[in-house]
Each structure stands twice: as structure tokens, then as C-alpha cells.
Design a protein around this motif. Sequence first.
Motif, PDB file in Angstrom:
ATOM      1  N   ALA A 138       0.825  -1.211   0.000  1.00 43.17           N
ATOM      2  CA  ALA A 138       0.000   0.000   0.000  1.00 43.17           C
ATOM      3  C   ALA A 138       0.859   1.260   0.000  1.00 43.17           C
ATOM      4  CB  ALA A 138      -0.935  -0.002   1.203  1.00 43.17           C
ATOM      5  N   ASP A 139       2.060   1.172   0.544  1.00 43.77           N
ATOM      6  CA  ASP A 139       2.911   2.355   0.580  1.00 43.77           C
ATOM      7  C   ASP A 139       3.545   2.681  -0.765  1.00 43.77           C
ATOM      8  OD1 ASP A 139       4.470   0.056   0.770  1.00 43.77           O
ATOM      9  OD2 ASP A 139       5.990   0.993   2.023  1.00 43.77           O
ATOM     10  N   SER A 140       3.261   1.884  -1.786  1.00 47.90           N
ATOM     11  CA  SER A 140       3.798   2.167  -3.117  1.00 47.90           C
ATOM     12  C   SER A 140       2.860   3.048  -3.938  1.00 47.90           C
ATOM     13  CB  SER A 140       4.061   0.861  -3.879  1.00 47.90           C
ATOM     14  OG  SER A 140       2.839   0.281  -4.306  1.00 47.90           O
ATOM     15  N   MET A 141       1.721   3.412  -3.370  1.00 40.59           N
ATOM     16  CA  MET A 141       0.765   4.240  -4.104  1.00 40.59           C
ATOM     17  C   MET A 141       1.203   5.703  -4.087  1.00 40.59           C
ATOM     18  SD  MET A 141      -2.964   2.694  -3.135  1.00 40.59           S
ATOM     19  CE  MET A 141      -2.760   2.722  -1.371  1.00 40.59           C
ATOM     20  N   SER A 142       0.961   6.390  -5.203  1.00 38.75           N
ATOM     21  CA  SER A 142       1.230   7.828  -5.270  1.00 38.75           C
ATOM     22  C   SER A 142       0.064   8.564  -4.615  1.00 38.75           C
ATOM     23  CB  SER A 142       1.387   8.267  -6.721  1.00 38.75           C
ATOM     24  OG  SER A 142       0.124   8.225  -7.375  1.00 38.75           O
ATOM     25  N   GLY A 143       0.126   9.888  -4.622  1.00 37.58           N
ATOM     26  CA  GLY A 143      -0.939  10.699  -4.031  1.00 37.58           C
ATOM     27  C   GLY A 143      -2.283  10.467  -4.687  1.00 37.58           C
ATOM     28  N   ASP A 144      -2.311  10.343  -6.024  1.00 36.39           N
ATOM     29  CA  ASP A 144      -3.570  10.121  -6.730  1.00 36.39           C
ATOM     30  C   ASP A 144      -4.194   8.778  -6.351  1.00 36.39           C
ATOM     31  OD1 ASP A 144      -3.352  12.543  -8.005  1.00 36.39           O
ATOM     32  OD2 ASP A 144      -2.563  11.702  -9.866  1.00 36.39           O
ATOM     33  N   GLN A 145      -3.363   7.741  -6.312  1.00 34.64           N
ATOM     34  CA  GLN A 145      -3.876   6.416  -5.941  1.00 34.64           C
ATOM     35  C   GLN A 145      -4.369   6.415  -4.496  1.00 34.64           C
ATOM     36  OE1 GLN A 145      -0.847   6.724  -7.578  1.00 34.64           O
ATOM     37  NE2 GLN A 145      -0.557   5.008  -8.965  1.00 34.64           N
ATOM     38  N   SER A 146      -3.608   7.050  -3.611  1.00 32.63           N
ATOM     39  CA  SER A 146      -3.999   7.109  -2.198  1.00 32.63           C
ATOM     40  C   SER A 146      -5.318   7.852  -2.016  1.00 32.63           C
ATOM     41  CB  SER A 146      -2.909   7.790  -1.371  1.00 32.63           C
ATOM     42  OG  SER A 146      -1.713   7.065  -1.445  1.00 32.63           O
ATOM     43  N   SER A 147      -5.485   8.956  -2.748  1.00 32.73           N
ATOM     44  CA  SER A 147      -6.728   9.729  -2.651  1.00 32.73           C
ATOM     45  C   SER A 147      -7.920   8.921  -3.136  1.00 32.73           C
ATOM     46  CB  SER A 147      -6.617  11.018  -3.466  1.00 32.73           C
ATOM     47  OG  SER A 147      -5.640  11.859  -2.908  1.00 32.73           O
ATOM     48  N   ALA A 148      -7.735   8.189  -4.233  1.00 27.51           N
ATOM     49  CA  ALA A 148      -8.824   7.362  -4.762  1.00 27.51           C
ATOM     50  C   ALA A 148      -9.184   6.261  -3.769  1.00 27.51           C
ATOM     51  CB  ALA A 148      -8.417   6.760  -6.107  1.00 27.51           C
ATOM     52  N   LEU A 149      -8.180   5.653  -3.137  1.00 22.43           N
ATOM     53  CA  LEU A 149      -8.439   4.621  -2.140  1.00 22.43           C
ATOM     54  C   LEU A 149      -9.128   5.212  -0.909  1.00 22.43           C
ATOM     55  CD1 LEU A 149      -8.229   1.715  -1.146  1.00 22.43           C
ATOM     56  CD2 LEU A 149      -5.937   2.264  -0.303  1.00 22.43           C
ATOM     57  N   LEU A 150      -8.673   6.382  -0.476  1.00 18.88           N
ATOM     58  CA  LEU A 150      -9.268   7.025   0.686  1.00 18.88           C
ATOM     59  C   LEU A 150     -10.755   7.283   0.480  1.00 18.88           C
ATOM     60  CD1 LEU A 150      -8.907   8.236   3.481  1.00 18.88           C
ATOM     61  CD2 LEU A 150      -8.258  10.388   2.389  1.00 18.88           C
ATOM     62  N   LYS A 151     -11.125   7.688  -0.706  1.00 15.66           N
ATOM     63  CA  LYS A 151     -12.539   7.926  -1.027  1.00 15.66           C
ATOM     64  C   LYS A 151     -13.352   6.643  -0.806  1.00 15.66           C
ATOM     65  CE  LYS A 151     -16.051  10.104  -2.858  1.00 15.66           C
ATOM     66  NZ  LYS A 151     -16.864  10.915  -2.022  1.00 15.66           N
ATOM     67  N   THR A 152     -12.805   5.518  -1.262  1.00 17.44           N
ATOM     68  CA  THR A 152     -13.486   4.232  -1.083  1.00 17.44           C
ATOM     69  C   THR A 152     -13.555   3.851   0.398  1.00 17.44           C
ATOM     70  OG1 THR A 152     -12.724   3.495  -3.249  1.00 17.44           O
ATOM     71  CG2 THR A 152     -13.421   1.786  -1.715  1.00 17.44           C
ATOM     72  N   LEU A 153     -12.473   4.109   1.143  1.00 13.23           N
ATOM     73  CA  LEU A 153     -12.448   3.755   2.557  1.00 13.23           C
ATOM     74  C   LEU A 153     -13.371   4.634   3.390  1.00 13.23           C
ATOM     75  CD1 LEU A 153      -8.639   3.120   3.129  1.00 13.23           C
ATOM     76  CD2 LEU A 153     -10.459   1.418   2.927  1.00 13.23           C
ATOM     77  N   GLU A 154     -13.529   5.892   2.978  1.00  9.81           N
ATOM     78  CA  GLU A 154     -14.389   6.800   3.731  1.00  9.81           C
ATOM     79  C   GLU A 154     -15.858   6.419   3.621  1.00  9.81           C
ATOM     80  OE1 GLU A 154     -13.295  10.539   1.994  1.00  9.81           O
ATOM     81  OE2 GLU A 154     -11.931  11.012   3.635  1.00  9.81           O
ATOM     82  N   GLU A 155     -16.238   5.840   2.500  1.00 12.14           N
ATOM     83  CA  GLU A 155     -17.632   5.475   2.272  1.00 12.14           C
ATOM     84  C   GLU A 155     -17.730   4.033   1.785  1.00 12.14           C
ATOM     85  OE1 GLU A 155     -18.969   8.360  -0.548  1.00 12.14           O
ATOM     86  OE2 GLU A 155     -18.299  10.024   0.694  1.00 12.14           O
ATOM     87  N   PRO A 156     -17.295   3.070   2.632  1.00 15.23           N
ATOM     88  CA  PRO A 156     -17.322   1.683   2.167  1.00 15.23           C
ATOM     89  C   PRO A 156     -18.745   1.140   2.094  1.00 15.23           C
ATOM     90  CG  PRO A 156     -16.716   1.740   4.473  1.00 15.23           C
ATOM     91  CD  PRO A 156     -16.823   3.176   3.999  1.00 15.23           C
ATOM     92  N   PRO A 157     -19.014   0.334   1.089  1.00 10.85           N
ATOM     93  CA  PRO A 157     -20.320  -0.330   1.036  1.00 10.85           C
ATOM     94  C   PRO A 157     -20.447  -1.318   2.196  1.00 10.85           C
ATOM     95  CG  PRO A 157     -19.181  -0.445  -1.075  1.00 10.85           C
ATOM     96  CD  PRO A 157     -18.201   0.067  -0.067  1.00 10.85           C
ATOM     97  N   GLU A 158     -21.652  -1.672   2.540  1.00  9.42           N
ATOM     98  CA  GLU A 158     -21.908  -2.636   3.612  1.00  9.42           C
ATOM     99  C   GLU A 158     -21.210  -3.961   3.321  1.00  9.42           C
ATOM    100  OE1 GLU A 158     -23.297  -3.792   7.222  1.00  9.42           O
ATOM    101  OE2 GLU A 158     -23.641  -1.830   6.327  1.00  9.42           O
ATOM    102  N   GLY A 159     -20.548  -4.519   4.340  1.00  5.48           N
ATOM    103  CA  GLY A 159     -19.919  -5.831   4.207  1.00  5.48           C
ATOM    104  C   GLY A 159     -18.608  -5.832   3.461  1.00  5.48           C
ATOM    105  N   ALA A 160     -18.005  -4.667   3.250  1.00  6.40           N
ATOM    106  CA  ALA A 160     -16.750  -4.599   2.517  1.00  6.40           C
ATOM    107  C   ALA A 160     -15.644  -4.122   3.440  1.00  6.40           C
ATOM    108  CB  ALA A 160     -16.874  -3.648   1.332  1.00  6.40           C
ATOM    109  N   GLY A 161     -14.454  -4.654   3.236  1.00 10.87           N
ATOM    110  CA  GLY A 161     -13.305  -4.211   4.011  1.00 10.87           C
ATOM    111  C   GLY A 161     -12.050  -4.293   3.174  1.00 10.87           C
ATOM    112  N   THR A 162     -11.104  -3.408   3.460  1.00  7.30           N
ATOM    113  CA  THR A 162      -9.826  -3.456   2.766  1.00  7.30           C
ATOM    114  C   THR A 162      -8.738  -3.618   3.811  1.00  7.30           C
ATOM    115  OG1 THR A 162      -9.727  -1.054   2.774  1.00  7.30           O
ATOM    116  CG2 THR A 162     -10.534  -2.090   0.773  1.00  7.30           C
ATOM    117  N   TYR A 163      -7.794  -4.475   3.522  1.00  9.53           N
ATOM    118  CA  TYR A 163      -6.723  -4.788   4.444  1.00  9.53           C
ATOM    119  C   TYR A 163      -5.423  -4.574   3.699  1.00  9.53           C
ATOM    120  CZ  TYR A 163     -10.947  -6.611   6.190  1.00  9.53           C
ATOM    121  OH  TYR A 163     -12.261  -6.709   6.554  1.00  9.53           O
ATOM    122  N   SER A 164      -4.692  -3.557   4.097  1.00  9.81           N
ATOM    123  CA  SER A 164      -3.513  -3.135   3.370  1.00  9.81           C
ATOM    124  C   SER A 164      -2.262  -3.487   4.131  1.00  9.81           C
ATOM    125  CB  SER A 164      -3.532  -1.623   3.146  1.00  9.81           C
ATOM    126  OG  SER A 164      -4.712  -1.238   2.510  1.00  9.81           O
TER     127      SER A 164
END
Length: 169
Positions: A138-164
Motif C-alpha cells: 500500500a505504501d507504493s501508491m502515489s498521491g492520486d492512488q492514495s486519494s482514490a483509495l481514501l474515497k473508497t475507505l471513507e464510504e465503504p459499502p456494507e460488508g466490505a473491508g480493505t486490508y492493506s
Amino acid sequence: MGLAPYPWLERPAEVLAKMLNKLPGGILIYGPRGCGVFELASRFAAAVVCQHPVDGAPCGICEECKLIFSGNHPDLRYVLSETEAALHPEPWNGKFGEIPKGKSLSKQILIEQVRGIGEYLSVTAHRAGHRAVVIYPADSMSGDQSSALLKTLEEPPEGAGTYSGCRRH
């Protein structure tokens, strides 16, 4: 065997095992390269999807585990850099053909991969349980990738999880 792939990861594995009852939207597991972070994140994600985890680890015998270990579970996804996918010879990472001369494998998670996580998580689980995504490194992501992931983590769908997993140098 439990959740910890190595004895030095028993304490973090205990903490993760307790989280199985109430999962957060995302978990960051970090440590030095080669310490077992990827293996711990993989086992935890498998336990999240498993029907009957034992001591926080996947049971290994349920239908979910059979699908996981065959590399075919629709609710467990791995997002790896090309370099890490080549280093982890698991059924889910696909086979790399011969690398063209002069072409090197990417060490970064690509923006397309991160966007794919959002699309993947926006669909309900294929089976009855949870969905999980392991992102490494996960630490290999640039700022754009991190921002896109953060958006998903801030509003995760029900029953979803990410483990980095991140590598500390």
C-alpha cells in the motif's frame, strides 16, 4: 495454527482476530519487508470471508475456504504491484508470461487497480458473507492512488473491508 503466520506476529494476530466480530472499513498492517505482513493480511482477509473461522483464522474446510485456497473466491480480491504479484506465486495473482526485453515490472499499485477496488466493492457480495481486498504494498501508491483509495475507505459499502500491507524500509 492460528492467524499468525510467524511467532513474532502473534500479538498483532490476536488484535485482528478480535476485530472479526466487528469489522472496520479498513485496516492498515505494516512492518519491515519480509516480516510476514503480507501473509498476515492474507490470512486475516481469508478469515473475514470464511464461514467458520477458528481462533481468528480461516477454518480451511468450509466452502468459502475451498474457494479461497483454490484462488477462486469472488468476495476476496488481491491488488498487488506487478513486482509483488511475481514474488507471491499464488493462484489468484495470475501467471506472468515472458517479460519483454527491456520491460521491468511495476513496483507501484496503479490507479486503474485502485479504481477497480471501488467498482468491485460497489457490487454486493456474491456469497452470503463479507468481501475483502488485500492491497500490497500500500505504501507504493502515489498521491492520486492514495486519494482514490481514501474515497473508497471513507464510504465503504456494507460488508466490505480493505486490508492493506505496507513495507517499512
